[in-house]
Scaffold this active site. Sequence first.
Site, mmCIF file in Angstrom:
data_model
loop_
_atom_site.group_PDB
_atom_site.id
_atom_site.type_symbol
_atom_site.label_atom_id
_atom_site.label_comp_id
_atom_site.label_asym_id
_atom_site.label_seq_id
_atom_site.Cartn_x
_atom_site.Cartn_y
_atom_site.Cartn_z
ATOM 1 N N ASN A 169 0.829 -1.215 0.000
ATOM 2 C CA ASN A 169 0.000 0.000 0.000
ATOM 3 C C ASN A 169 0.859 1.260 0.000
ATOM 4 O O ASN A 169 1.928 1.283 0.599
ATOM 5 C CB ASN A 169 -0.913 0.020 1.225
ATOM 6 N N CYS A 187 20.607 19.908 0.422
ATOM 7 C CA CYS A 187 21.667 20.060 -0.576
ATOM 8 C C CYS A 187 21.178 20.728 -1.870
ATOM 9 O O CYS A 187 21.965 20.962 -2.774
ATOM 10 C CB CYS A 187 22.288 18.704 -0.887
ATOM 11 N N CYS A 236 15.647 19.735 -2.505
ATOM 12 C CA CYS A 236 16.109 19.301 -1.187
ATOM 13 C C CYS A 236 16.458 20.490 -0.292
ATOM 14 O O CYS A 236 17.154 21.403 -0.724
ATOM 15 C CB CYS A 236 17.319 18.386 -1.356
ATOM 16 N N HIS A 260 5.855 -0.614 -2.511
ATOM 17 C CA HIS A 260 5.512 0.178 -3.699
ATOM 18 C C HIS A 260 5.625 1.675 -3.441
ATOM 19 O O HIS A 260 5.136 2.478 -4.225
ATOM 20 C CB HIS A 260 4.104 -0.167 -4.186
ATOM 21 N N ASN A 278 -8.151 -13.077 2.936
ATOM 22 C CA ASN A 278 -8.557 -12.273 1.780
ATOM 23 C C ASN A 278 -9.916 -12.781 1.316
ATOM 24 O O ASN A 278 -10.182 -13.983 1.381
ATOM 25 C CB ASN A 278 -7.527 -12.427 0.635
ATOM 26 N N LEU A 279 -10.778 -11.881 0.850
ATOM 27 C CA LEU A 279 -12.118 -12.317 0.437
ATOM 28 C C LEU A 279 -12.097 -13.100 -0.875
ATOM 29 O O LEU A 279 -12.934 -13.944 -1.120
ATOM 30 C CB LEU A 279 -13.059 -11.104 0.309
ATOM 31 N N CYS A 311 -10.534 -8.283 6.782
ATOM 32 C CA CYS A 311 -9.319 -8.196 7.609
ATOM 33 C C CYS A 311 -9.615 -7.613 8.987
ATOM 34 O O CYS A 311 -9.082 -8.069 9.995
ATOM 35 C CB CYS A 311 -8.270 -7.320 6.922
ATOM 36 N N CYS A 340 21.232 13.463 -2.357
ATOM 37 C CA CYS A 340 21.709 12.970 -1.057
ATOM 38 C C CYS A 340 20.789 11.886 -0.485
ATOM 39 O O CYS A 340 21.073 11.340 0.584
ATOM 40 C CB CYS A 340 21.874 14.122 -0.066
HETATM 41 ZN ZN LIG Z 1 19.667 16.421 -0.810
#
Ligand SMILES: [Zn+2]
Length: 353
Positions: free
Chosen positions: A187, A245, A242, A206, A319-320, A337, A217
């Site tokens: 998820n 940096c 960032c 994922h 799981n269904l 669940c 960095c």
């Molecule tokens: Zn950075």
Amino acid sequence: MTPHKRRTIFCGLQWGTTGSCRGNSRNGVARESLTMDCLKSCLDGLQRYVWSSTLKDSTWTSKEYEEYELEFKSYMQQNLQTLSPAEDFATEHRDDPEELQRKLQDLLELCKEANYIVVFTGAGISTSIGLPDYRGPQGVWTRKLKGELVSDDLGLERSAQLQPSRSHWAISRLHQNGFIKFVSSTNVDGLHLKSGLPKACLAELHGNSYVEECESCLKPFHRSFVTRTATGLFDHRTGRYCELCGGPLRDIIVNFGNTFEHVPSMEAQHDAAWLHCLKADLVLVLGSSLSILTACDLPEECLEARDGKPDGGKMVIVNLQRTPKDPLASLRIFAPCDEVMAFLEEALLGTER
Ligand SMILES: [Zn+2]
């Protein structure tokens, strides 16, 4: 670093993992959890969907998609030829109350006997709070394949109101009390972290919609908003920079067709998940269709006998819908669940919370 063989897998809306993770994708072919009739209508729907100029789905009208369309069609046709009606991964089932009670008691015993429990979660643990799943009857992917217009934001833009489900809270508390050692999730909703599960005990295979990281960095930044602004499948830059940096920031969502090369930090997430699954003597799969490579092959890594678990580990699937991994499970529970995790939490921790 060992180069990873690129593998393209067709998966949920726009993400799914495709990197070859330490060669643990042994089966080679992920079966889409769709019935024969559904697959047939999907092929027609796909054609309509891709070429419809009225749809405003950047992912599916991007240039990269054209490359995938051909491969996708042959994948679907292959499934049409090999999927027997007995392998129906679309229909939802529920255990009758008596059977469920028996199975819950069995689950409780397995949890009490286990020394190292790892949990693997999919979209099914977030459906009770209104987020869609991918391969359920109303799943994002099922609907898209039928040619329906499905919004890209998946409800994640409501991040401020989005609260963890009963399952998330139960997992977090069971972890706090030493019962659950590690959680791997496909998820991207960030809800495991929101439930208080420490980052060190979680692999978000994922990615996480609320994280962007520095290309230079590698520092990750956790945000209160969905970070992805790119529309191309292989574009990840968010347009922000960032704070340390000045390097360009990237979202960490594993898009349709991406490999570790496109989302480098995912390699560490996969490796962590893999190692914990190897170590586990019980892997509890919650709300996953277990059909997307390479993540779907991780839970079964617990099964083999190793030092410290001479009899090997066990896998329980909640799981269904049926999953392609059901034959490997010691226990197969067809129930929501939340119901299972509420039972487990109360049985292991008592009602005091
Ligand atoms: Zn950075």
